[in-house]
Scaffold this motif. Structure first.
Motif, PDB file in Angstrom:
ATOM      1  N   TYR A 108      -3.122  19.078   8.303  1.00 17.11           N
ATOM      2  CA  TYR A 108      -3.473  18.603   6.969  1.00 17.11           C
ATOM      3  C   TYR A 108      -2.217  18.679   6.122  1.00 17.11           C
ATOM      4  O   TYR A 108      -1.268  19.390   6.437  1.00 17.11           O
ATOM      5  N   TYR A 109      -2.205  17.906   5.062  1.00 21.79           N
ATOM      6  CA  TYR A 109      -1.132  18.023   4.078  1.00 21.79           C
ATOM      7  C   TYR A 109      -1.594  17.404   2.775  1.00 21.79           C
ATOM      8  O   TYR A 109      -2.555  16.645   2.735  1.00 21.79           O
ATOM      9  N   ASN A 110      -0.922  17.764   1.710  1.00 17.08           N
ATOM     10  CA  ASN A 110      -1.184  17.215   0.391  1.00 17.08           C
ATOM     11  C   ASN A 110      -0.113  16.171   0.117  1.00 17.08           C
ATOM     12  O   ASN A 110       1.053  16.516  -0.046  1.00 17.08           O
ATOM     13  N   PRO A 111      -0.490  14.883   0.040  1.00 17.17           N
ATOM     14  CA  PRO A 111       0.514  13.839  -0.172  1.00 17.17           C
ATOM     15  C   PRO A 111       0.980  13.725  -1.636  1.00 17.17           C
ATOM     16  O   PRO A 111       1.913  12.992  -1.918  1.00 17.17           O
ATOM     17  N   PHE A 112       0.321  14.429  -2.540  1.00 18.99           N
ATOM     18  CA  PHE A 112       0.628  14.355  -3.972  1.00 18.99           C
ATOM     19  C   PHE A 112       0.569  12.922  -4.486  1.00 18.99           C
ATOM     20  O   PHE A 112       1.339  12.522  -5.340  1.00 18.99           O
ATOM     21  N   LYS A 113      -0.351  12.158  -3.920  1.00 14.86           N
ATOM     22  CA  LYS A 113      -0.652  10.800  -4.375  1.00 14.86           C
ATOM     23  C   LYS A 113      -2.052  10.453  -3.885  1.00 14.86           C
ATOM     24  O   LYS A 113      -2.618  11.167  -3.050  1.00 14.86           O
ATOM     25  N   PRO A 114      -2.637   9.365  -4.372  1.00 15.26           N
ATOM     26  CA  PRO A 114      -4.038   9.080  -4.047  1.00 15.26           C
ATOM     27  C   PRO A 114      -4.314   8.583  -2.637  1.00 15.26           C
ATOM     28  O   PRO A 114      -5.460   8.504  -2.232  1.00 15.26           O
ATOM     29  N   THR A 115      -3.288   8.232  -1.885  1.00 12.90           N
ATOM     30  CA  THR A 115      -3.517   7.712  -0.534  1.00 12.90           C
ATOM     31  C   THR A 115      -2.933   8.644   0.523  1.00 12.90           C
ATOM     32  O   THR A 115      -1.992   9.387   0.261  1.00 12.90           O
ATOM     33  N   CYS A 116      -3.503   8.563   1.710  1.00  8.98           N
ATOM     34  CA  CYS A 116      -3.036   9.350   2.855  1.00  8.98           C
ATOM     35  C   CYS A 116      -2.296   8.441   3.829  1.00  8.98           C
ATOM     36  O   CYS A 116      -2.658   7.271   3.974  1.00  8.98           O
ATOM     37  N   ARG A 117      -1.302   8.986   4.506  1.00  8.06           N
ATOM     38  CA  ARG A 117      -0.656   8.249   5.586  1.00  8.06           C
ATOM     39  C   ARG A 117      -1.650   8.079   6.724  1.00  8.06           C
ATOM     40  O   ARG A 117      -2.512   8.936   6.935  1.00  8.06           O
ATOM     41  N   ASP A 118      -1.526   7.020   7.496  1.00 15.73           N
ATOM     42  CA  ASP A 118      -2.423   6.791   8.633  1.00 15.73           C
ATOM     43  C   ASP A 118      -2.175   7.791   9.750  1.00 15.73           C
ATOM     44  O   ASP A 118      -3.110   8.181  10.442  1.00 15.73           O
ATOM     45  N   ASN A 119      -0.918   8.203   9.925  1.00 15.49           N
ATOM     46  CA  ASN A 119      -0.557   9.124  11.001  1.00 15.49           C
ATOM     47  C   ASN A 119       0.236  10.299  10.443  1.00 15.49           C
ATOM     48  O   ASN A 119       1.032  10.124   9.529  1.00 15.49           O
ATOM     49  N   PHE A 120       0.010  11.474  11.013  1.00 14.59           N
ATOM     50  CA  PHE A 120       0.740  12.681  10.608  1.00 14.59           C
ATOM     51  C   PHE A 120       0.577  13.730  11.675  1.00 14.59           C
ATOM     52  O   PHE A 120      -0.527  13.895  12.187  1.00 14.59           O
ATOM     53  N   PRO A 121       1.530  14.494  12.046  1.00 13.81           N
ATOM     54  CA  PRO A 121       2.951  14.227  11.811  1.00 13.81           C
ATOM     55  C   PRO A 121       3.439  13.251  12.868  1.00 13.81           C
ATOM     56  O   PRO A 121       3.288  13.532  14.043  1.00 13.81           O
ATOM     57  N   SER A 122       3.915  12.142  12.540  1.00 16.64           N
ATOM     58  CA  SER A 122       4.287  11.024  13.412  1.00 16.64           C
ATOM     59  C   SER A 122       3.024  10.457  14.065  1.00 16.64           C
ATOM     60  O   SER A 122       1.973  10.407  13.448  1.00 16.64           O
ATOM     61  N   ALA A 123       3.111  10.070  15.314  1.00 16.38           N
ATOM     62  CA  ALA A 123       1.986   9.405  15.975  1.00 16.38           C
ATOM     63  C   ALA A 123       1.053  10.362  16.709  1.00 16.38           C
ATOM     64  O   ALA A 123       0.140   9.926  17.384  1.00 16.38           O
ATOM     65  N   VAL A 124       1.242  11.677  16.559  1.00 15.76           N
ATOM     66  CA  VAL A 124       0.379  12.614  17.276  1.00 15.76           C
ATOM     67  C   VAL A 124      -0.908  12.940  16.514  1.00 15.76           C
ATOM     68  O   VAL A 124      -1.838  13.481  17.083  1.00 15.76           O
ATOM     69  N   GLY A 125      -0.957  12.607  15.240  1.00 10.24           N
ATOM     70  CA  GLY A 125      -2.154  12.847  14.444  1.00 10.24           C
ATOM     71  C   GLY A 125      -2.619  11.584  13.758  1.00 10.24           C
ATOM     72  O   GLY A 125      -1.815  10.785  13.280  1.00 10.24           O
ATOM     73  N   GLU A 126      -3.930  11.387  13.710  1.00 12.17           N
ATOM     74  CA  GLU A 126      -4.530  10.188  13.135  1.00 12.17           C
ATOM     75  C   GLU A 126      -5.480  10.601  12.005  1.00 12.17           C
ATOM     76  O   GLU A 126      -6.311  11.504  12.183  1.00 12.17           O
TER      77      GLU A 126
END
Length: 144
Positions: free
Chosen positions: A106-124
């Motif tokens: 998990y992470y806090n992006p400090f914006k209203p949207t989340c990245r599709d993948n985190f960290p890199s392509a190992v998490g969806e």
């Protein structure tokens, strides 16, 4: 300072998600416990809450220094309440949030949207709860 798994989990809940309400703290507790239970990939050789939380570079709240500055918000300065202990007990007893899947990050992006993948392509991306985005492992995680 040595903490029991319960104490450390309660402290990380307060530190990482204390302002996210019960659901946010439960989600963070699920990530920690999912890492304890996963038997492959990067976290496959971690067997306790302490091992997961103290794994280097995983949780900002474990770091005493961040960006060259003392991190006031760290597990050593936290004073958990009964709420954090109850949630720690809930998670350590095997309970999970069903909408979270088997999130390992998990992470806090400090914006209203989340990245599709985190960290890199190992998490969806699986869900956003409060200010945090939660990610399930992909098949690529097994190679970490």
């Amino acid at each position: 300072m040595a903490f029991s798994d319960r104490e450390l989990l309660a402290r990380i809940l307060e530190c990482e998600a204390g302002g996210e309400g019960d659901t946010g703290m439960k989600a963070v507790a699920c990530v920690v416990m999912n890492r304890v239970q996963v038997d492959y990939g990067e976290y496959g050789n971690l067997y306790t809450v302490n091992e997961v939380i103290y794994q280097p570079r995983q949780f900002t709240c474990v770091m005493e220094m961040v960006g060259g500055q003392y991190n006031m918000q760290n597990v050593y300065n936290m004073r958990p309440t009964e709420v954090q202990y109850d949630i720690a007990d809930w998670a350590m007893a095997g309970n999970r949030l069903t909408n979270l899947g088997f999130a390992l990050w998990y992470y806090n992006p400090f914006k209203p949207t989340c990245r599709d993948n985190f960290p890199s392509a190992v998490g969806e991306l699986v869900i956003r709860i409060g200010d945090h985005c939660f990610y399930n492992p992909t098949a690529a995680y097994a190679d970490t």
